[in-house]
Design a protein around this motif. Structure first.
Motif, PDB file in Angstrom:
ATOM      1  N   PHE A 125       0.829  -1.205   0.000  1.00 28.90           N
ATOM      2  CA  PHE A 125       0.000   0.000   0.000  1.00 28.90           C
ATOM      3  C   PHE A 125       0.868   1.261   0.000  1.00 28.90           C
ATOM      4  O   PHE A 125       0.584   2.217  -0.729  1.00 28.90           O
ATOM      5  CB  PHE A 125      -0.940   0.034   1.200  1.00 28.90           C
ATOM      6  CG  PHE A 125      -2.188  -0.769   1.030  1.00 28.90           C
ATOM      7  CD1 PHE A 125      -2.923  -0.732  -0.145  1.00 28.90           C
ATOM      8  CD2 PHE A 125      -2.673  -1.555   2.059  1.00 28.90           C
ATOM      9  CE1 PHE A 125      -4.084  -1.463  -0.303  1.00 28.90           C
ATOM     10  CE2 PHE A 125      -3.832  -2.294   1.921  1.00 28.90           C
ATOM     11  CZ  PHE A 125      -4.534  -2.244   0.746  1.00 28.90           C
ATOM     12  N   VAL A 126       1.905   1.276   0.800  1.00 31.39           N
ATOM     13  CA  VAL A 126       2.781   2.456   0.853  1.00 31.39           C
ATOM     14  C   VAL A 126       3.460   2.670  -0.496  1.00 31.39           C
ATOM     15  O   VAL A 126       3.506   3.797  -1.009  1.00 31.39           O
ATOM     16  CB  VAL A 126       3.815   2.317   1.995  1.00 31.39           C
ATOM     17  CG1 VAL A 126       4.893   3.373   1.886  1.00 31.39           C
ATOM     18  CG2 VAL A 126       3.126   2.401   3.345  1.00 31.39           C
ATOM     19  N   ILE A 127       3.984   1.615  -1.095  1.00 35.34           N
ATOM     20  CA  ILE A 127       4.634   1.738  -2.408  1.00 35.34           C
ATOM     21  C   ILE A 127       3.630   2.187  -3.462  1.00 35.34           C
ATOM     22  O   ILE A 127       3.920   3.051  -4.289  1.00 35.34           O
ATOM     23  CB  ILE A 127       5.306   0.414  -2.807  1.00 35.34           C
ATOM     24  CG1 ILE A 127       6.521   0.181  -1.924  1.00 35.34           C
ATOM     25  CG2 ILE A 127       5.699   0.407  -4.278  1.00 35.34           C
ATOM     26  CD1 ILE A 127       7.130  -1.193  -2.049  1.00 35.34           C
ATOM     27  N   GLY A 128       2.433   1.620  -3.429  1.00 36.50           N
ATOM     28  CA  GLY A 128       1.399   2.018  -4.386  1.00 36.50           C
ATOM     29  C   GLY A 128       0.992   3.469  -4.227  1.00 36.50           C
ATOM     30  O   GLY A 128       0.724   4.158  -5.206  1.00 36.50           O
ATOM     31  N   PHE A 129       0.957   3.954  -2.993  1.00 37.73           N
ATOM     32  CA  PHE A 129       0.581   5.344  -2.748  1.00 37.73           C
ATOM     33  C   PHE A 129       1.691   6.297  -3.165  1.00 37.73           C
ATOM     34  O   PHE A 129       1.441   7.315  -3.814  1.00 37.73           O
ATOM     35  CB  PHE A 129       0.246   5.551  -1.275  1.00 37.73           C
ATOM     36  CG  PHE A 129      -0.169   6.955  -0.950  1.00 37.73           C
ATOM     37  CD1 PHE A 129      -1.349   7.467  -1.435  1.00 37.73           C
ATOM     38  CD2 PHE A 129       0.631   7.760  -0.163  1.00 37.73           C
ATOM     39  CE1 PHE A 129      -1.741   8.761  -1.134  1.00 37.73           C
ATOM     40  CE2 PHE A 129       0.249   9.049   0.143  1.00 37.73           C
ATOM     41  CZ  PHE A 129      -0.931   9.556  -0.352  1.00 37.73           C
ATOM     42  N   VAL A 130       2.911   5.981  -2.832  1.00 36.85           N
ATOM     43  CA  VAL A 130       4.034   6.870  -3.123  1.00 36.85           C
ATOM     44  C   VAL A 130       4.371   6.884  -4.611  1.00 36.85           C
ATOM     45  O   VAL A 130       4.579   7.943  -5.204  1.00 36.85           O
ATOM     46  CB  VAL A 130       5.274   6.478  -2.290  1.00 36.85           C
ATOM     47  CG1 VAL A 130       6.504   7.235  -2.724  1.00 36.85           C
ATOM     48  CG2 VAL A 130       5.011   6.708  -0.817  1.00 36.85           C
ATOM     49  N   ALA A 131       4.398   5.716  -5.227  1.00 38.25           N
ATOM     50  CA  ALA A 131       4.831   5.640  -6.620  1.00 38.25           C
ATOM     51  C   ALA A 131       3.688   5.396  -7.603  1.00 38.25           C
ATOM     52  O   ALA A 131       3.923   5.188  -8.787  1.00 38.25           O
ATOM     53  CB  ALA A 131       5.850   4.515  -6.771  1.00 38.25           C
ATOM     54  N   GLY A 132       2.468   5.423  -7.112  1.00 36.49           N
ATOM     55  CA  GLY A 132       1.328   5.059  -7.941  1.00 36.49           C
ATOM     56  C   GLY A 132       1.046   6.008  -9.080  1.00 36.49           C
ATOM     57  O   GLY A 132       0.817   5.588 -10.200  1.00 36.49           O
ATOM     58  N   GLY A 133       1.031   7.290  -8.821  1.00 38.50           N
ATOM     59  CA  GLY A 133       0.701   8.247  -9.868  1.00 38.50           C
ATOM     60  C   GLY A 133      -0.691   8.043 -10.405  1.00 38.50           C
ATOM     61  O   GLY A 133      -1.557   7.495  -9.743  1.00 38.50           O
ATOM     62  N   GLY A 134      -0.934   8.458 -11.602  1.00 37.53           N
ATOM     63  CA  GLY A 134      -2.229   8.225 -12.255  1.00 37.53           C
ATOM     64  C   GLY A 134      -3.327   9.135 -11.764  1.00 37.53           C
ATOM     65  O   GLY A 134      -3.099  10.169 -11.159  1.00 37.53           O
ATOM     66  N   LYS A 135      -4.542   8.714 -12.056  1.00 39.55           N
ATOM     67  CA  LYS A 135      -5.719   9.482 -11.665  1.00 39.55           C
ATOM     68  C   LYS A 135      -5.919   9.418 -10.164  1.00 39.55           C
ATOM     69  O   LYS A 135      -5.318   8.605  -9.474  1.00 39.55           O
ATOM     70  CB  LYS A 135      -6.957   8.929 -12.345  1.00 39.55           C
ATOM     71  CG  LYS A 135      -6.947   9.035 -13.836  1.00 39.55           C
ATOM     72  CD  LYS A 135      -8.236   8.458 -14.355  1.00 39.55           C
ATOM     73  CE  LYS A 135      -8.267   8.471 -15.860  1.00 39.55           C
ATOM     74  NZ  LYS A 135      -9.457   7.843 -16.378  1.00 39.55           N
ATOM     75  N   SER A 136      -6.850  10.255  -9.668  1.00 38.15           N
ATOM     76  CA  SER A 136      -7.127  10.222  -8.235  1.00 38.15           C
ATOM     77  C   SER A 136      -7.862   8.959  -7.846  1.00 38.15           C
ATOM     78  O   SER A 136      -7.791   8.508  -6.733  1.00 38.15           O
ATOM     79  CB  SER A 136      -7.937  11.442  -7.815  1.00 38.15           C
ATOM     80  OG  SER A 136      -9.189  11.425  -8.475  1.00 38.15           O
ATOM     81  N   LEU A 137      -8.606   8.348  -8.774  1.00 43.41           N
ATOM     82  CA  LEU A 137      -9.281   7.085  -8.458  1.00 43.41           C
ATOM     83  C   LEU A 137      -8.417   5.972  -8.943  1.00 43.41           C
ATOM     84  O   LEU A 137      -8.305   4.925  -8.613  1.00 43.41           O
ATOM     85  CB  LEU A 137     -10.654   7.020  -9.146  1.00 43.41           C
ATOM     86  CG  LEU A 137     -11.449   5.744  -8.959  1.00 43.41           C
ATOM     87  CD1 LEU A 137     -11.824   5.558  -7.492  1.00 43.41           C
ATOM     88  CD2 LEU A 137     -12.652   5.715  -9.832  1.00 43.41           C
TER      89      LEU A 137
END
Length: 137
Positions: A125-137
């Motif tokens: 979850f932390v990696i996805g949040f920090v490096a996720g980018g993309g749209k807000s959804l």
């Protein structure tokens, strides 16, 4: 970059079958076991906390807050599968609520009971949040 949020949500979902907690009196519990006890527990509200501490005094407020954290983890995975950063962000917030409530009930030895499933879900979850980018959804 939306791929990272998607992959982190898949990894978090796969961690549900791994043990999240190793109990000091023996045994392990998975996230699926926690969900099963919350949704289909026959022992009422106190029964949902049996895996944390058999001597705890869980109140209805703690149960609702704990259930909210579990729900946020599930919603975080769902939104993460749709791509973007919001899903893993909700997952991180859900893990925080989940952890604070469980820590309150279990006590100081809580961090000694954490197992690989919990750590994998939190890190994904932390990696996805920090490096996720993309749209807000």
């Amino acid at each position: 970059m939306r791929l990272i949020g998607f992959l982190s949500s898949i990894v978090a979902a796969l961690s549900f079958v791994l043990p999240w907690f190793r109990l000091p009196w023996g045994g392990q519990i998975t996230f699926l076991g926690i969900l099963r006890e919350i949704l289909a527990g026959s022992n009422g509200f106190e029964g949902a906390f049996w895996w944390l501490n058999p001597n705890s005094t869980g109140t209805i407020f703690l149960f609702i807050a704990f259930f909210t954290g579990v729900f946020m983890v599930l919603v975080g995975i769902l939104f993460g599968l749709l791509g973007g950063r919001l899903g893993p962000g909700i997952g991180v917030a859900g893990m925080l609520v989940f952890t604070v409530i469980a820590w309150h009930i279990y006590g100081q030895g809580f961090f000694g009971t954490l197992a690989e499933g919990y750590m994998i879900a939190l890190l994904s979850f932390v990696i996805g949040f920090v490096a996720g980018g993309g749209k807000s959804l």
